[in-house]
Design an enzyme around this catalytic site. Structure first.
Site, PDB file in Angstrom:
ATOM      1  N   HIS A 279     -25.582  25.140  41.204  1.00 56.95           N
ATOM      2  CA  HIS A 279     -24.368  25.962  41.105  1.00 56.95           C
ATOM      3  C   HIS A 279     -24.748  27.449  40.999  1.00 56.95           C
ATOM      4  CE1 HIS A 279     -20.291  27.024  39.468  1.00 56.95           C
ATOM      5  NE2 HIS A 279     -21.011  27.954  38.870  1.00 56.95           N
ATOM      6  N   GLU A 280     -25.753  27.750  40.179  1.00 62.12           N
ATOM      7  CA  GLU A 280     -26.186  29.150  40.028  1.00 62.12           C
ATOM      8  C   GLU A 280     -26.842  29.659  41.307  1.00 62.12           C
ATOM      9  OE1 GLU A 280     -24.973  30.591  37.575  1.00 62.12           O
ATOM     10  OE2 GLU A 280     -24.402  28.737  36.565  1.00 62.12           O
ATOM     11  N   HIS A 283     -24.238  31.020  43.553  1.00 62.62           N
ATOM     12  CA  HIS A 283     -23.816  32.396  43.242  1.00 62.62           C
ATOM     13  C   HIS A 283     -24.827  33.400  43.791  1.00 62.62           C
ATOM     14  CE1 HIS A 283     -20.452  31.377  40.779  1.00 62.62           C
ATOM     15  NE2 HIS A 283     -21.146  30.814  39.820  1.00 62.62           N
ATOM     16  N   GLU A 359     -16.157  30.499  41.726  1.00 64.53           N
ATOM     17  CA  GLU A 359     -16.767  29.408  40.962  1.00 64.53           C
ATOM     18  C   GLU A 359     -16.574  28.070  41.672  1.00 64.53           C
ATOM     19  OE1 GLU A 359     -18.774  29.641  38.567  1.00 64.53           O
ATOM     20  OE2 GLU A 359     -18.496  31.755  38.100  1.00 64.53           O
TER      21      GLU A 359
END
Ligand code: ZN
Length: 423
Positions: A279-280, A283, A359
């Site tokens: 997930h990071e 980003h 997100e």
């Protein structure tokens, strides 16, 4: 000592506070999950025990009440400081202590910051104690106090810079100061984002390469699949402050980094950590920080324009009540802060929904990268338990506070996601 304006302010605040408490204690029932989600991965009864459910229910209600009571508290505080003449007093003290404009501003801003700090300190201490009593915060008093003092001095420096720049611009151009302030804020924002991970964040915590070497290998392997070099991945010692779990991306250019809280690394199993990491990575790879900066600059352009209109109007109409001499009177700083804080609050549903959109796209990327639905669901559930967070918060709380989709949305999305099988 209180004049009519200040009395009305306080009276209005008490009525508002009573309504907030009544709403959250008597009306709102956030433990209600819509029927169709009963028994799904998002149903807290499937992954929390009775004790955790009860604590989450209580703690969420208290947190909502505190948020809604504190948001206008700052505005009331600054307006009271203005209307009872305290701000004008600070200016007098500053002017009598030095004949240099810089020192006058430095002294004025110190008094304003110090008085608000002292008034807000007991409230902050209460929320810290509350968090501790629910087993979230693990800070000792010394660590908590140290963070408060760092906050105080950082806020002081930024407020002083703001005061120096803005009042200089107002003096030069009463109509267009907002636009020049916005222009100056662009390089300043970029500079701040650049130094944040290397200068500001280390004031609060220690950052270091990952400690668990087996896990490090798996994490760095995942990072290298997305072409992220190892020196951009860090661990931070948050366990001395909290039991909650988190990870985030920060910084720009060569200072950009993925940071994993040590709590996340120690409380999640390896496959769960890898989902959070993916997930990071999303980003990082999708450069969400830059999208965030761009959105912030666009919102702040409009915000500063509106702020200047409200500011000029309130001083022209109400200078007597607010005890402000002119547009570039340093004593009007609390007014400027109220306006900026109010507009930031008013625009939060917009900025939060943009953030939730980013997100969600990171969640999509992460599940496509790891293809591990089980681990994703478990990691979200553990995040919820560790922070005693509500799965399905009241809508108003979601609009005003949620930079991430709610856990209900995230868990249902993952549960229904069709992972394509690799051939
Ligand atoms: Zn994220």
């Amino acid at each position: 000592m209180l004049n009519k304006f200040a009395k009305w302010l306080l009276f209005g605040y008490f009525i508002y506070a009573a309504l907030v408490v009544f709403y959250f204690l008597a009306i709102n029932d956030s433990s209600n999950l819509p029927e169709i989600y009963r028994g799904s991965a998002a149903d807290p009864h499937t992954f929390m025990n009775d004790r955790q459910l009860e604590l989450t229910y209580e703690y969420s209600k208290i947190r909502h009440i505190i948020f809604f009571l504190l948001t206008p508290f700052d505005w009331i505080l600054y307006l009271t400081i203005l209307s009872i003449g305290l701000s004008a007093k600070f200016r007098q003290w500053a002017e009598s202590s030095s004949k240099y404009s810089f020192f006058q501003k430095a002294i004025y801003v110190f008094w304003l910051s110090f008085v608000s700090f002292i008034i807000l300190l007991p409230i902050d201490f209460f929320t810290y104690q509350l968090s501790k009593s629910y087993g979230i915060s693990t800070s000792t008093f010394a660590i908590w106090m140290k963070d408060q003092l760092i906050d105080f001095w950082l806020d002081y420096i930024f407020l002083l810079l703001l005061a120096i720049v803005v009042f200089q611009l107002i003096r030069k151009n009463e109509k267009r100061w907002w636009f020049y302030a916005w222009i100056i804020s662009i390089p300043f924002t970029i500079f701040l984002m650049f130094i944040q991970p290397v200068i500001i964040d280390p004031l609060y915590n220690d950052f270091y390469p990952l400690k668990n070497k087996d896990l490090e290998e798996k994490i760095l392997d995942l990072a290298s699949q997305a072409n992220i070099p190892a020196e951009h991945v860090y661990e931070v010692n948050m366990s001395e402050k909290t039991n909650a779990l988190n990870a985030y991306v920060t910084g720009i250019g060569r200072n950009s980094r993925i940071v994993l809280w040590d709590t996340t690394l120690s409380k999640l199993s390896d496959d769960e950590v890898l989902f959070i990491m993916a997930h990071e990575i999303a980003h990082y790879v999708k450069k969400h920080i830059y999208a965030g900066i761009a959105a912030y600059l666009i919102i702040s352009l409009f915000g500063l324009y509106i702020a200047s209109k409200i500011y000029n109007w309130s001083i022209k109409k109400h200078w007597r009540t607010l005890k402000i001499n002119s547009l570039n009177d340093i004593a009007s700083l609390p007014l400027l802060l109220v306006i900026i804080s109010f507009l930031t609050f008013a625009s939060s549903p917009l900025s939060n929904s943009f953030s939730r959109y980013l997100e969600h796209s990171a969640d999509v990327y992460a599940i496509e990268m790891t293809k591990d639905k089980d681990a994703a669901i478990r990691s979200f559930q553990k995040l919820t338990i560790a922070g005693l967070s509500e799965v399905n918060p009241p809508a108003i709380v979601k609009w005003l506070r949620y930079t991430h989709p709610t856990m209900l949305e995230r868990l249902i999305f993952i549960e229904n996601y069709e992972v394509e099988k690799e051939k």
